[in-house]
Motif scaffolding. Structure first.
Motif, PDB file in Angstrom:
ATOM      1  N   THR A  39    -136.255 -59.921  39.268  1.00 18.42           N
ATOM      2  CA  THR A  39    -136.854 -58.785  39.971  1.00 18.42           C
ATOM      3  C   THR A  39    -135.781 -57.802  40.424  1.00 18.42           C
ATOM      4  O   THR A  39    -134.741 -58.200  40.952  1.00 18.42           O
ATOM      5  N   ALA A  40    -136.055 -56.522  40.217  1.00 17.59           N
ATOM      6  CA  ALA A  40    -135.188 -55.453  40.710  1.00 17.59           C
ATOM      7  C   ALA A  40    -135.989 -54.631  41.708  1.00 17.59           C
ATOM      8  O   ALA A  40    -137.204 -54.498  41.590  1.00 17.59           O
ATOM      9  N   THR A  41    -135.300 -54.087  42.703  1.00 15.79           N
ATOM     10  CA  THR A  41    -135.958 -53.221  43.667  1.00 15.79           C
ATOM     11  C   THR A  41    -135.276 -51.859  43.678  1.00 15.79           C
ATOM     12  O   THR A  41    -134.072 -51.751  43.449  1.00 15.79           O
ATOM     13  N   LEU A  42    -136.064 -50.832  43.954  1.00 12.35           N
ATOM     14  CA  LEU A  42    -135.551 -49.474  44.040  1.00 12.35           C
ATOM     15  C   LEU A  42    -136.283 -48.761  45.171  1.00 12.35           C
ATOM     16  O   LEU A  42    -137.505 -48.685  45.167  1.00 12.35           O
ATOM     17  N   SER A  43    -135.516 -48.269  46.121  1.00  5.48           N
ATOM     18  CA  SER A  43    -136.051 -47.431  47.198  1.00  5.48           C
ATOM     19  C   SER A  43    -135.483 -46.037  46.995  1.00  5.48           C
ATOM     20  O   SER A  43    -134.284 -45.878  46.741  1.00  5.48           O
ATOM     21  N   VAL A  44    -136.335 -45.032  47.092  1.00 10.61           N
ATOM     22  CA  VAL A  44    -135.930 -43.649  46.825  1.00 10.61           C
ATOM     23  C   VAL A  44    -136.624 -42.733  47.813  1.00 10.61           C
ATOM     24  O   VAL A  44    -137.757 -42.990  48.216  1.00 10.61           O
ATOM     25  N   ASP A  45    -135.936 -41.652  48.212  1.00 12.17           N
ATOM     26  CA  ASP A  45    -136.628 -40.607  48.965  1.00 12.17           C
ATOM     27  C   ASP A  45    -136.375 -39.254  48.324  1.00 12.17           C
ATOM     28  O   ASP A  45    -135.554 -39.133  47.411  1.00 12.17           O
ATOM     29  N   ALA A  46    -137.079 -38.254  48.751  1.00 11.46           N
ATOM     30  CA  ALA A  46    -137.003 -36.926  48.143  1.00 11.46           C
ATOM     31  C   ALA A  46    -135.706 -36.197  48.464  1.00 11.46           C
ATOM     32  O   ALA A  46    -135.384 -35.193  47.829  1.00 11.46           O
ATOM     33  N   ALA A  47    -134.924 -36.687  49.432  1.00 13.70           N
ATOM     34  CA  ALA A  47    -133.656 -36.045  49.799  1.00 13.70           C
ATOM     35  C   ALA A  47    -132.477 -36.556  48.966  1.00 13.70           C
ATOM     36  O   ALA A  47    -131.358 -36.112  49.143  1.00 13.70           O
ATOM     37  N   GLY A  48    -132.742 -37.500  48.047  1.00 13.99           N
ATOM     38  CA  GLY A  48    -131.676 -37.990  47.188  1.00 13.99           C
ATOM     39  C   GLY A  48    -131.182 -39.386  47.510  1.00 13.99           C
ATOM     40  O   GLY A  48    -130.370 -39.945  46.789  1.00 13.99           O
ATOM     41  N   TYR A  49    -131.678 -39.968  48.597  1.00 16.88           N
ATOM     42  CA  TYR A  49    -131.310 -41.343  48.930  1.00 16.88           C
ATOM     43  C   TYR A  49    -131.892 -42.280  47.885  1.00 16.88           C
ATOM     44  O   TYR A  49    -133.012 -42.100  47.421  1.00 16.88           O
ATOM     45  N   PHE A  50    -131.107 -43.286  47.479  1.00 21.29           N
ATOM     46  CA  PHE A  50    -131.674 -44.382  46.710  1.00 21.29           C
ATOM     47  C   PHE A  50    -130.865 -45.644  46.975  1.00 21.29           C
ATOM     48  O   PHE A  50    -129.699 -45.599  47.376  1.00 21.29           O
ATOM     49  N   SER A  57    -128.725 -60.989  42.025  1.00 18.87           N
ATOM     50  CA  SER A  57    -127.360 -60.488  41.861  1.00 18.87           C
ATOM     51  C   SER A  57    -126.841 -60.032  43.221  1.00 18.87           C
ATOM     52  O   SER A  57    -127.616 -59.632  44.087  1.00 18.87           O
ATOM     53  N   ASP A  58    -125.541 -60.078  43.398  1.00 23.36           N
ATOM     54  CA  ASP A  58    -124.934 -59.595  44.640  1.00 23.36           C
ATOM     55  C   ASP A  58    -124.569 -58.105  44.563  1.00 23.36           C
ATOM     56  O   ASP A  58    -124.077 -57.537  45.525  1.00 23.36           O
ATOM     57  N   TRP A  59    -124.812 -57.490  43.411  1.00 26.75           N
ATOM     58  CA  TRP A  59    -124.480 -56.088  43.216  1.00 26.75           C
ATOM     59  C   TRP A  59    -125.609 -55.181  43.688  1.00 26.75           C
ATOM     60  O   TRP A  59    -126.779 -55.542  43.625  1.00 26.75           O
ATOM     61  N   ASN A  60    -125.242 -53.981  44.152  1.00 28.79           N
ATOM     62  CA  ASN A  60    -126.241 -52.953  44.431  1.00 28.79           C
ATOM     63  C   ASN A  60    -125.661 -51.581  44.114  1.00 28.79           C
ATOM     64  O   ASN A  60    -124.448 -51.410  44.002  1.00 28.79           O
ATOM     65  N   PHE A  61    -126.534 -50.637  43.954  1.00 31.41           N
ATOM     66  CA  PHE A  61    -126.202 -49.268  43.569  1.00 31.41           C
ATOM     67  C   PHE A  61    -126.940 -48.367  44.539  1.00 31.41           C
ATOM     68  O   PHE A  61    -128.148 -48.516  44.738  1.00 31.41           O
ATOM     69  N   LYS A  62    -126.198 -47.445  45.190  1.00 21.68           N
ATOM     70  CA  LYS A  62    -126.843 -46.667  46.240  1.00 21.68           C
ATOM     71  C   LYS A  62    -126.213 -45.291  46.418  1.00 21.68           C
ATOM     72  O   LYS A  62    -125.101 -45.038  45.973  1.00 21.68           O
ATOM     73  N   ARG A  63    -126.977 -44.449  47.098  1.00 21.87           N
ATOM     74  CA  ARG A  63    -126.494 -43.111  47.473  1.00 21.87           C
ATOM     75  C   ARG A  63    -127.220 -42.715  48.749  1.00 21.87           C
ATOM     76  O   ARG A  63    -128.423 -42.962  48.904  1.00 21.87           O
ATOM     77  N   SER A  68    -124.008 -36.872  48.531  1.00 23.71           N
ATOM     78  CA  SER A  68    -123.109 -38.029  48.561  1.00 23.71           C
ATOM     79  C   SER A  68    -122.853 -38.533  47.147  1.00 23.71           C
ATOM     80  O   SER A  68    -123.652 -38.315  46.237  1.00 23.71           O
ATOM     81  N   ASN A  69    -121.728 -39.227  46.991  1.00 22.21           N
ATOM     82  CA  ASN A  69    -121.439 -39.874  45.720  1.00 22.21           C
ATOM     83  C   ASN A  69    -122.253 -41.155  45.603  1.00 22.21           C
ATOM     84  O   ASN A  69    -122.460 -41.859  46.594  1.00 22.21           O
TER      85      ASN A  69
END
Length: 80
Positions: A39-50, A57-63, A68-69
């Motif tokens: 299972t993968a999860t993704l949270s996103v908002d309209a301001a560019g947050y994700f 996995s212990d890895w995550n990808f975010k902004r 922001s980078n």
């Protein structure tokens, strides 16, 4: 009371769900391409947050926002 957001109605949510179907199909294909079976999860908002992560996995990808980078990070956990 004008500043209180009205709850999204069924029609609006149905249209949103229809728009999301293609995006979700593409995400499923990308996960398969990379051999992800969990299972993968993704949270996103309209301001560019994700925030994206794969639960086994212990890895995550975010902004934080569009200015922001994007960053990858790993969580290290160990028993005491």
């Amino acid at each position: 009371m004008e500043d209180i957001k009205k709850e999204m109605g069924k029609k609006e949510f149905r249209e949103l769900a229809k728009d999301m179907e293609g995006i979700i199909d593409h995400m499923e294909a990308v996960l398969k391409l990379h051999g992800i079976t969990g299972t993968a999860t993704l949270s996103v908002d309209a301001a560019g947050y994700f925030h994206f992560n794969i639960l086994d996995s212990d890895w995550n990808f975010k902004r934080a926002d569009k200015d922001s980078n994007s960053k990858i990070s790993i969580t290290i956990c160990e028993d005491l």
